[in-house]
Design a protein around this motif. Structure first.
Motif, PDB file in Angstrom:
ATOM      1  N   LYS A   4       3.331 -13.928  -0.651  1.00 40.10           N
ATOM      2  CA  LYS A   4       4.167 -14.803   0.035  1.00 40.10           C
ATOM      3  C   LYS A   4       4.576 -14.329   1.148  1.00 40.10           C
ATOM      4  CE  LYS A   4       5.857 -18.056  -3.481  1.00 40.10           C
ATOM      5  NZ  LYS A   4       6.493 -17.552  -4.878  1.00 40.10           N
ATOM      6  N   SER A   5       5.457 -13.066   1.084  1.00 44.33           N
ATOM      7  CA  SER A   5       6.041 -12.646   2.444  1.00 44.33           C
ATOM      8  C   SER A   5       5.038 -11.950   3.399  1.00 44.33           C
ATOM      9  CB  SER A   5       7.069 -11.650   2.051  1.00 44.33           C
ATOM     10  OG  SER A   5       6.535 -10.299   1.329  1.00 44.33           O
ATOM     11  N   GLY A   6       4.173 -11.268   2.885  1.00 47.19           N
ATOM     12  CA  GLY A   6       3.138 -10.611   3.665  1.00 47.19           C
ATOM     13  C   GLY A   6       3.503  -9.198   3.953  1.00 47.19           C
ATOM     14  N   GLU A   7       4.313  -8.776   3.141  1.00 51.00           N
ATOM     15  CA  GLU A   7       4.909  -7.342   3.097  1.00 51.00           C
ATOM     16  C   GLU A   7       3.954  -6.688   2.512  1.00 51.00           C
ATOM     17  OE1 GLU A   7       8.690  -5.091   0.852  1.00 51.00           O
ATOM     18  OE2 GLU A   7       7.948  -7.028   0.093  1.00 51.00           O
ATOM     19  N   LEU A   8       3.701  -5.143   3.242  1.00 56.00           N
ATOM     20  CA  LEU A   8       2.641  -4.261   2.621  1.00 56.00           C
ATOM     21  C   LEU A   8       3.228  -3.505   1.306  1.00 56.00           C
ATOM     22  CD1 LEU A   8       0.189  -2.840   2.710  1.00 56.00           C
ATOM     23  CD2 LEU A   8       1.160  -1.087   4.470  1.00 56.00           C
ATOM     24  N   LEU A   9       2.621  -3.852   0.340  1.00 55.33           N
ATOM     25  CA  LEU A   9       3.355  -3.344  -0.906  1.00 55.33           C
ATOM     26  C   LEU A   9       2.759  -1.699  -1.293  1.00 55.33           C
ATOM     27  CD1 LEU A   9       3.157  -6.404  -3.201  1.00 55.33           C
ATOM     28  CD2 LEU A   9       5.145  -5.398  -1.900  1.00 55.33           C
ATOM     29  N   MET A  10       1.458  -1.804  -1.233  1.00 56.74           N
ATOM     30  CA  MET A  10       0.797  -0.301  -1.543  1.00 56.74           C
ATOM     31  C   MET A  10      -0.427  -0.144  -0.711  1.00 56.74           C
ATOM     32  SD  MET A  10       0.392  -0.972  -5.671  1.00 56.74           S
ATOM     33  CE  MET A  10      -1.116  -0.033  -5.930  1.00 56.74           C
ATOM     34  N   VAL A  11      -1.055   0.995  -0.882  1.00 59.88           N
ATOM     35  CA  VAL A  11      -2.448   1.359  -0.483  1.00 59.88           C
ATOM     36  C   VAL A  11      -2.978   2.315  -1.878  1.00 59.88           C
ATOM     37  CG1 VAL A  11      -3.877   2.479   1.049  1.00 59.88           C
ATOM     38  CG2 VAL A  11      -2.078   1.294   2.189  1.00 59.88           C
ATOM     39  N   ALA A  12      -3.839   1.909  -2.280  1.00 58.90           N
ATOM     40  CA  ALA A  12      -4.766   2.563  -3.359  1.00 58.90           C
ATOM     41  C   ALA A  12      -6.090   2.552  -3.227  1.00 58.90           C
ATOM     42  CB  ALA A  12      -4.309   1.956  -4.683  1.00 58.90           C
ATOM     43  N   HIS A  13      -6.803   2.957  -4.408  1.00 62.35           N
ATOM     44  CA  HIS A  13      -8.201   2.936  -4.404  1.00 62.35           C
ATOM     45  C   HIS A  13      -8.929   2.131  -5.544  1.00 62.35           C
ATOM     46  CE1 HIS A  13      -7.011   6.141  -1.545  1.00 62.35           C
ATOM     47  NE2 HIS A  13      -8.075   6.149  -0.998  1.00 62.35           N
ATOM     48  N   MET A  14     -10.098   1.741  -5.311  1.00 63.48           N
ATOM     49  CA  MET A  14     -10.902   1.081  -6.225  1.00 63.48           C
ATOM     50  C   MET A  14     -12.209   1.723  -6.219  1.00 63.48           C
ATOM     51  SD  MET A  14     -10.188  -2.870  -5.817  1.00 63.48           S
ATOM     52  CE  MET A  14      -8.541  -3.667  -6.065  1.00 63.48           C
ATOM     53  N   ASN A  15     -12.617   1.961  -7.643  1.00 66.99           N
ATOM     54  CA  ASN A  15     -13.986   2.321  -7.834  1.00 66.99           C
ATOM     55  C   ASN A  15     -14.774   1.207  -8.121  1.00 66.99           C
ATOM     56  OD1 ASN A  15     -13.408   2.050 -10.599  1.00 66.99           O
ATOM     57  ND2 ASN A  15     -14.020   3.985 -11.329  1.00 66.99           N
ATOM     58  N   ALA A  16     -16.105   1.293  -8.373  1.00 64.94           N
ATOM     59  CA  ALA A  16     -17.033  -0.047  -8.494  1.00 64.94           C
ATOM     60  C   ALA A  16     -16.293  -0.772  -9.721  1.00 64.94           C
ATOM     61  CB  ALA A  16     -18.493   0.351  -8.847  1.00 64.94           C
ATOM     62  N   GLU A  17     -16.008   0.136 -10.997  1.00 65.99           N
ATOM     63  CA  GLU A  17     -15.128  -0.772 -12.113  1.00 65.99           C
ATOM     64  C   GLU A  17     -13.999  -1.434 -11.815  1.00 65.99           C
ATOM     65  OE1 GLU A  17     -17.005  -1.198 -14.806  1.00 65.99           O
ATOM     66  OE2 GLU A  17     -15.362  -2.235 -16.024  1.00 65.99           O
ATOM     67  N   ALA A  18     -13.227  -0.703 -11.035  1.00 66.28           N
ATOM     68  CA  ALA A  18     -11.913  -1.407 -10.837  1.00 66.28           C
ATOM     69  C   ALA A  18     -12.238  -2.703 -10.080  1.00 66.28           C
ATOM     70  CB  ALA A  18     -11.076  -0.279  -9.958  1.00 66.28           C
ATOM     71  N   LEU A  19     -12.965  -2.488  -9.049  1.00 66.36           N
ATOM     72  CA  LEU A  19     -13.406  -3.626  -8.170  1.00 66.36           C
ATOM     73  C   LEU A  19     -13.971  -4.999  -9.003  1.00 66.36           C
ATOM     74  CD1 LEU A  19     -13.268  -4.810  -5.262  1.00 66.36           C
ATOM     75  CD2 LEU A  19     -15.690  -3.820  -4.927  1.00 66.36           C
ATOM     76  N   LYS A  20     -14.890  -4.478  -9.878  1.00 63.74           N
ATOM     77  CA  LYS A  20     -15.483  -5.571 -10.675  1.00 63.74           C
ATOM     78  C   LYS A  20     -14.411  -6.186 -11.651  1.00 63.74           C
ATOM     79  CE  LYS A  20     -19.211  -5.615 -14.326  1.00 63.74           C
ATOM     80  NZ  LYS A  20     -18.333  -5.725 -15.431  1.00 63.74           N
ATOM     81  N   ARG A  21     -13.533  -5.530 -12.232  1.00 61.65           N
ATOM     82  CA  ARG A  21     -12.562  -5.947 -12.930  1.00 61.65           C
ATOM     83  C   ARG A  21     -11.580  -6.781 -12.335  1.00 61.65           C
ATOM     84  NH1 ARG A  21     -10.917  -1.826 -18.134  1.00 61.65           N
ATOM     85  NH2 ARG A  21     -13.097  -1.069 -18.387  1.00 61.65           N
ATOM     86  N   THR A  22     -11.412  -6.451 -11.108  1.00 59.19           N
ATOM     87  CA  THR A  22     -10.190  -7.269 -10.246  1.00 59.19           C
ATOM     88  C   THR A  22     -10.742  -8.418 -10.027  1.00 59.19           C
ATOM     89  OG1 THR A  22      -9.292  -5.232  -9.465  1.00 59.19           O
ATOM     90  CG2 THR A  22      -8.912  -7.152  -8.175  1.00 59.19           C
TER      91      THR A  22
END
Lengths: 140, 140
Positions: free
Chosen positions: B29-47
């Motif tokens: 909604k606000s466009g605010e940057l909340l966080m920067v993190a990382h995804m591996n293949a499994e995290a990306l798939k689950r997301t």
């Protein structure tokens, strides 16, 4: 007892094994996410000192001033660091028609559809080219 | 001849040597940057499959569903991938009072002053605590 990295006033970037922190650049006016790149200690230092965005290219393994080839420099309006100091956020005034080397305003011009399994077909979004990269970048 | 990674429709994430891509999460909604993190293949798939944000913690070396300890989950409204497919951007509906484990809405609560040389003194900005992390996270 508060963690000095998270609650302190000293800029103490947590560089990764390659000596890099992540940098997120957004448009200072619109808030649009323009690009994600990396900075090494020297790029961070030059950005802080000059107020112009410098990065470190992982593929070229080289320090790089944004816009040095294209002329599309980024003036940094505000810089922030995150809780554990392994990422920085710069709000920039993007000079020229775009931040992306493909000729677009932002690097994030494709949507990943959600709630799908298997191979994912991307969808172009906000993908208009705002400049011709072959006319802007030096031909090698 | 266009580059299929940059101009194609196939999601083909360019994972780094540790098997990760960078993920930027902003408030849908606000466009605010909340966080920067990382995804591996499994995290990306689950997301992608669930529409809820999953990450990979570099420090804990573990797959991690955002909010699994705090209850502060993130529903993904839109996901995008960048030109060279080594970063993804998720626009999220942040559940609960904040995304940062320090008890704040965003991880980016300190400004790095510009046009300075030498040691840099950070400035707190938008740094109000919106929850008490010691009350939210499991005590080990």
């Amino acid at each position: 007892m508060s963690d000095p990295i998270e609650e302190g006033l000293l800029l103490a970037p947590k560089f990764d094994a390659d000596g890099l922190v992540t940098c997120v650049a957004t448009d200072a006016k619109s808030g649009e996410l323009l690009m994600v790149a990396h900075m090494n200690a020297e790029a961070l230092k030059r950005t802080v000192e000059s107020g112009e965005a410098w990065y470190f290219s992982r593929s070229r393994k080289a320090l790089w001033k944004k816009g040095e080839s294209s002329g599309h420099t980024q003036r940094v309006i505000e810089m922030r660091v995150d809780c554990d100091q392994d990422a920085v956020w710069i709000k920039v005034e993007q000079h020229g028609p775009g931040a992306c080397h493909t000729g677009r305003r932002s690097c994030f011009y494709r949507v990943v559809p959600l709630k799908q399994t298997g191979a994912v077909a991307l969808q172009f979004r906000d993908a208009e080219k705002t400049f011709d990269p072959s006319a802007v970048y030096d031909k090698k």
